[in-house]
Design a protein around this motif. Structure first.
Motif, short mmCIF file in Angstrom:
data_model
loop_
_atom_site.label_atom_id
_atom_site.label_comp_id
_atom_site.label_asym_id
_atom_site.label_seq_id
_atom_site.Cartn_x
_atom_site.Cartn_y
_atom_site.Cartn_z
N TRP A 108 8.86 8.40 3.24
CA TRP A 108 9.80 8.98 2.27
C TRP A 108 9.47 10.47 2.17
CZ3 TRP A 108 12.73 5.03 -0.20
CH2 TRP A 108 12.22 3.73 -0.03
N ASP A 109 10.49 11.34 2.26
CA ASP A 109 10.21 12.76 2.10
C ASP A 109 10.72 13.25 0.75
OD1 ASP A 109 12.93 13.66 2.20
OD2 ASP A 109 12.89 13.44 4.38
N PHE A 110 10.22 14.40 0.35
CA PHE A 110 10.56 14.97 -0.94
C PHE A 110 11.18 16.34 -0.74
CE2 PHE A 110 7.13 11.97 -1.66
CZ PHE A 110 7.73 11.14 -2.60
N ASP A 126 -0.16 17.23 2.58
CA ASP A 126 0.62 18.31 1.99
C ASP A 126 1.54 17.83 0.87
OD1 ASP A 126 2.59 16.95 3.33
OD2 ASP A 126 3.07 18.59 4.73
N GLY A 127 1.53 16.52 0.61
CA GLY A 127 2.33 15.96 -0.47
C GLY A 127 3.81 15.87 -0.18
N GLU A 128 4.22 16.18 1.06
CA GLU A 128 5.64 16.19 1.40
C GLU A 128 6.17 14.81 1.76
OE1 GLU A 128 7.78 18.78 1.28
OE2 GLU A 128 6.16 19.97 0.38
N ILE A 129 5.27 13.92 2.16
CA ILE A 129 5.71 12.60 2.63
C ILE A 129 4.89 11.52 1.95
CG2 ILE A 129 5.90 11.07 4.65
CD1 ILE A 129 6.28 13.54 6.36
N LEU A 130 5.55 10.42 1.61
CA LEU A 130 4.87 9.24 1.09
C LEU A 130 5.07 8.11 2.09
CD1 LEU A 130 3.47 7.81 -1.40
CD2 LEU A 130 5.78 7.09 -2.05
N ALA A 131 3.99 7.43 2.44
CA ALA A 131 4.07 6.26 3.33
C ALA A 131 3.88 5.01 2.50
CB ALA A 131 3.00 6.34 4.41
N THR A 132 4.69 3.99 2.77
CA THR A 132 4.58 2.71 2.06
C THR A 132 4.54 1.58 3.09
OG1 THR A 132 7.01 2.52 1.87
CG2 THR A 132 5.83 3.58 0.07
N SER A 169 0.83 -1.20 0.00
CA SER A 169 0.00 0.00 0.00
C SER A 169 0.87 1.25 0.00
CB SER A 169 -0.92 0.00 1.22
OG SER A 169 -1.80 1.11 1.20
N VAL A 170 0.35 2.32 -0.64
CA VAL A 170 1.03 3.62 -0.66
C VAL A 170 0.01 4.71 -0.35
CG1 VAL A 170 2.91 3.07 -2.25
CG2 VAL A 170 0.68 3.72 -3.16
N ALA A 171 0.49 5.80 0.30
CA ALA A 171 -0.38 6.94 0.58
C ALA A 171 0.46 8.19 0.74
CB ALA A 171 -1.20 6.70 1.85
N PHE A 172 0.02 9.30 0.13
CA PHE A 172 0.68 10.59 0.30
C PHE A 172 0.08 11.32 1.50
CE2 PHE A 172 1.75 9.94 -4.18
CZ PHE A 172 3.01 10.51 -4.27
N SER A 173 0.92 12.08 2.17
CA SER A 173 0.42 12.98 3.22
C SER A 173 -0.38 14.10 2.55
CB SER A 173 1.58 13.57 4.02
OG SER A 173 2.42 14.35 3.17
#
Length: 439
Positions: free
Chosen positions: A168-170, A152-158, A146-150
């Motif tokens: 993961w941060d951007f 604010d789009g700054e972090i991705l959770a996997t 599974s994947v999901a963005f925070s």
């Protein structure tokens, strides 16, 4: 699929799939529901439970669906190792290929610019909204489910089968690295000059500069041949700085190439003036300075002179100077360069020489045109005119009949048919008035 009210009352059961339903997602406006199934399809439903459409295209179970934030696109992930993008009306837009195993989950970033996909090949891939693969995130040691963005789009959770969630941060560096990586092919195959400007990409990925150096050399050499020596030197110096295995001396290479092009230009003028030995000498010198020049000097010089003879010959025969035109064609033929005189060139001499009623002088050209293109009705037609004017009625009739079968122009068919009938009756259809009209 079941619909429930927010207080837990079952509202409706949506039936239509023939196997497990593995994922559901509402469109941002709440008007449409998408469902993904092991029957290899995605179904779209209205909010009141009416089945709107079945999206077919995956070759295995569809494991996840997600709408883009603007509701204009739908992404579906499948056990066929692909992600598909669909328009909101159900049109398949694109298939994203890159995973080597089942894709379990998809999610759009809040701004809709990025799509994340999770696979049981232990990776997550990031894609641009137009389907370009941006990056592969590696770190899980087992399937990513599974994947999901925070928000604010700054972090991705996997989420992975190794009992972990990764965040993961951007940050800016990640974005720069992704951008440089995304432009890599463009740097190497089209615009190393842009890589020269983006020093940050040179620092992020030094291998890009080595890969782009050959194109930079080619572009520098082209500038030198155009006479821009200073610009050429600058590009060649940059190429050597990027790939120190290059054995180029920028100033010498640029000046040699520029001089070589000057010599070629001078040689071309000499050749066209008939000064073949002088032209060949300059072409030899030019090749010594630029080995990339792909010609045999003597042959190239002769080809240039042949074209001069043919061009002048065509101008002369079109104005009625048949004897002079024939002599120029003979001069061109004497240079013996094989296919230097085309069927079309010979045909011009044949046709216009005949129209000036001097067919006997150009018959040789008619035959050469037909020999070079034996199935071209236009060349045979020209020979037919010359045959008719030299008394070969039977040959002319045969040629005109061939043309009538070959052409699709109804007016020309009718005209030639009239000529054939006249010739068969022993008449000459080619009066001075007719020849003048044809000219």
């Amino acid at each position: 699929v079941k619909l429930w009210s927010k207080d837990g009352i079952e509202l409706q059961t949506l039936q239509g799939h023939s196997d497990w339903v593995l994922s559901v997602a509402f469109s941002p406006d709440g008007e449409t529901l998408a469902s993904a199934s092991a029957d290899n399809t995605v179904k779209l439903w209205s909010k009141d439970g009416t089945e709107l459409q079945t999206l077919q295209g995956h070759s295995s179970s569809v494991l996840s669906v997600a709408f883009s934030p603007d509701g204009e696109a739908l992404a579906s992930a499948s056990a066929d190792n692909t992600v598909k993008l669909w328009s909101k009306d159900g049109t398949e837009l694109q298939t994203l290929q890159g995973h080597s195993s089942s894709v379990w989950s998809v999610a759009f970033s809040p701004d809709g610019e990025t799509l994340a996909s999770a696979s049981d090949n232990n990776t997550v891939k990031l894609w641009s909204k137009d389907g370009t693969e941006l990056q592969t995130l590696q770190g899980h040691s087992d399937w990513v489910r599974s994947v999901a963005f925070s928000p604010d789009g700054e972090i991705l959770a996997t989420a992975g089968d190794n009992n972990t969630v990764k965040l993961w941060d951007f940050e800016l560096e990640d974005l720069i690295a992704r951008g440089c990586d995304w432009l890599g092919t463009y740097f190497v195959k089209q615009s190393p000059a842009l890589l020269m400007e983006l020093v940050v990409c040179q620092q992020q990925n030094p291998s890009l500069t080595v890969a782009a150096a050959p194109l930079l050399v080619a572009q520098g050499e082209d500038l030198a041949r155009e006479g821009n020596v200073d610009g050429a030197i600058a590009l060649l110096r940059q190429a050597v700085a990027w790939d120190q295995t290059l054995t180029i001396q920028p100033q010498i290479r640029a000046r040699n190439l520029a001089k070589s092009q000057t010599l070629v230009t001078e040689a071309e003028e000499l050749a066209k003036a008939g000064q073949l030995s002088e032209a060949v000498a300059k072409l030899d010198e030019a090749q010594g300075l630029d080995p990339a020049l792909d010609f045999e000097p003597e042959m190239y010089a002769k080809e240039l002179l042949v074209q001069v003879y043919i061009d002048e010959g065509q101008n002369l025969v079109r104005s009625g100077n048949v004897d002079e035109a024939v002599q120029l064609y003979r001069n061109a033929e004497a240079l013996e360069i094989g296919a230097g005189i085309s069927a079309n060139d010979w045909n011009d001499l044949c046709w216009f020489g005949s129209l000036y009623n001097q067919a006997e002088k150009v018959m040789f050209a008619c035959e050469r045109a037909v020999v070079l293109t034996p199935n071209h009705g236009g060349r045979i037609d020209s020979r037919g005119l010359a045959r008719a004017l030299t008394g070969d009625t039977q040959g002319a009739t045969a040629d005109f009949k061939t043309f009538v079968e070959w052409t699709t122009n109804d007016d020309e068919k009718a005209q030639r048919q009239a000529w054939i009938e006249a010739l068969e009756q022993g008449k000459n259809p080619f009066t001075p008035e007719v020849l003048e009209a044809l000219r």
